[in-house]
Design an enzyme around this catalytic site. Sequence first.
Site, PDB file in Angstrom:
ATOM      1  N   HIS A  69       0.837  -1.208   0.000  1.00  0.00           N
ATOM      2  CA  HIS A  69       0.000   0.000   0.000  1.00  0.00           C
ATOM      3  C   HIS A  69       0.872   1.259   0.000  1.00  0.00           C
ATOM      4  O   HIS A  69       0.582   2.248  -0.689  1.00  0.00           O
ATOM      5  CB  HIS A  69      -0.908  -0.039   1.236  1.00  0.00           C
ATOM      6  CG  HIS A  69      -1.682   1.220   1.469  1.00  0.00           C
ATOM      7  ND1 HIS A  69      -1.326   2.148   2.414  1.00  0.00           N
ATOM      8  CD2 HIS A  69      -2.793   1.711   0.866  1.00  0.00           C
ATOM      9  CE1 HIS A  69      -2.185   3.152   2.396  1.00  0.00           C
ATOM     10  NE2 HIS A  69      -3.085   2.911   1.469  1.00  0.00           N
ATOM     11  N   GLU A  72       2.141   1.862  -3.440  1.00  0.00           N
ATOM     12  CA  GLU A  72       1.081   2.446  -4.288  1.00  0.00           C
ATOM     13  C   GLU A  72       1.049   3.970  -4.107  1.00  0.00           C
ATOM     14  O   GLU A  72       0.983   4.722  -5.074  1.00  0.00           O
ATOM     15  CB  GLU A  72      -0.275   1.823  -3.904  1.00  0.00           C
ATOM     16  CG  GLU A  72      -1.464   2.446  -4.610  1.00  0.00           C
ATOM     17  CD  GLU A  72      -2.668   2.565  -3.689  1.00  0.00           C
ATOM     18  OE1 GLU A  72      -3.056   1.577  -3.063  1.00  0.00           O
ATOM     19  OE2 GLU A  72      -3.209   3.685  -3.590  1.00  0.00           O
ATOM     20  N   HIS A  73       1.098   4.409  -2.854  1.00  0.00           N
ATOM     21  CA  HIS A  73       1.105   5.859  -2.585  1.00  0.00           C
ATOM     22  C   HIS A  73       2.289   6.543  -3.256  1.00  0.00           C
ATOM     23  O   HIS A  73       2.150   7.586  -3.898  1.00  0.00           O
ATOM     24  CB  HIS A  73       1.217   6.094  -1.068  1.00  0.00           C
ATOM     25  CG  HIS A  73      -0.102   6.244  -0.389  1.00  0.00           C
ATOM     26  ND1 HIS A  73      -0.459   7.360   0.312  1.00  0.00           N
ATOM     27  CD2 HIS A  73      -1.153   5.390  -0.304  1.00  0.00           C
ATOM     28  CE1 HIS A  73      -1.674   7.202   0.812  1.00  0.00           C
ATOM     29  NE2 HIS A  73      -2.114   6.016   0.459  1.00  0.00           N
ATOM     30  N   GLU A 144      -3.846   8.195   7.754  1.00  0.00           N
ATOM     31  CA  GLU A 144      -4.858   7.352   7.099  1.00  0.00           C
ATOM     32  C   GLU A 144      -5.167   6.126   7.964  1.00  0.00           C
ATOM     33  O   GLU A 144      -6.331   5.742   8.137  1.00  0.00           O
ATOM     34  CB  GLU A 144      -4.328   6.915   5.725  1.00  0.00           C
ATOM     35  CG  GLU A 144      -5.346   6.251   4.845  1.00  0.00           C
ATOM     36  CD  GLU A 144      -4.760   5.835   3.486  1.00  0.00           C
ATOM     37  OE1 GLU A 144      -5.109   4.742   3.034  1.00  0.00           O
ATOM     38  OE2 GLU A 144      -3.938   6.593   2.913  1.00  0.00           O
TER      39      GLU A 144
END
Length: 431
Positions: A69, A72-73, A144
């Site tokens: 993840h 991906e960022h 987040e």
Amino acid sequence: MTVKTIESKLLKEKMILKELPNGLKVFFMPKEGYTKQYAIFATNYGSNESEFVIPGESEATKVPDGIAHFLEHKLFEEPEGSIFDKFSELGSNVNAYTNFTSTCYLFSSTDRFYENLEVLMNFVQSPYFTDENVEKEKGIIGQEIKMYEDNPNWKVFFNGLKAMYHHHPVRVDIAGTVESISKITKEDLYKCYNTFYDPSNMIVFIVGDVDQTKAFSIIEKLQKKQEKIEKGIERIYPEEPEEIVQNIIEEKLDVSIPLFNIAFKDVDNGLSPKELLKKDIGTKILLDMLFGKSSDLYKTLYEEGLINDTFENEYTGEKDYAYSMLGGESKNPKKVLEAVLSHIQKLKSIGLNKEDFERIKKKHIGQHLSYYNSVEFIATTFVSYYFKGINIFDYVEDLKNIEFETIQKRFKEHFHRERCVLSIISPKSFE
């Protein structure tokens, strides 16, 4: 370079597959007359891949949870700024998501498709990680993670997974924890990128009213790696017992009415793609027969005020783990659980209704055919099935051919009280 046409007479659809010399597979599904175009660039790499053997090495590599993840960022950042600005200038919508098994970068557009496609191909193949931008991202992703820790729907889901799985990484939040991402380094990101973002581990899927030759030409021209190197990635998963961790898991958050999930852990894993697809279809029909809006149980629970229209069910069937999950809001989740288990027990003694099966099966066929009007559905569903080794066109054929006896067998195998968990999020002030 190979080119192949894959057709479905039943769906009246076709796909053109072109495998490039570097191993990248590019799929194109024409949708003549559609105004929306959609492209997705995906890698067979999700949050579950926290331990693996890099091709050419003999020792296993263990990376911090949440790194897929995080990666991906970071791919959205380039030396000259954010990729979002480039897509915005082209008038398109860009997005990305990481799940347990894959990471996908996508855009939809109604104009300037080929320019958008160039940006997509370029940024996914251009990692730009520095010590400074990695440290900065930890703060953003940390926020987040904290936000999701307060999200009741997210928590009721992950608590259910934690109650089912002892060791499998599916029990870990896709984004990891604030502590785990604090350990991620620039070197870790490049290591994961170079391992899993190899063209041979990736696909591009395009759907819409698009010039096939022009789209393929852009993708071929922008390939940054030209040769295919035949190396498999060994993915390491811990041994997972058949037993669940605990029957009930509860937490209190700011909700007005309790949320709950009832999950059944599936132990029938390690199947071939064909068997996996059959199980997927059969379990989804079964869930609808048992707990869908037309079922006796749904009507009873609804009339008694124990559930409302948020009550839904789903099945997740991957190669190495699987589960059924149903839930929603209820004033008394434990009473719903007992009703569900009693309903299953009763049907195990009197048997399933064949007429219900035929009706639900027809409904699923109709729904599936209608989904082919959505370019988003086609692209995202194609990717999820492709990485399991399943051709999406086989779905409706197998759905059409599934038999009542298969459903009966699956019912007896899957739904067991001892592998059932109840996850509850209660209001902080709820009595």
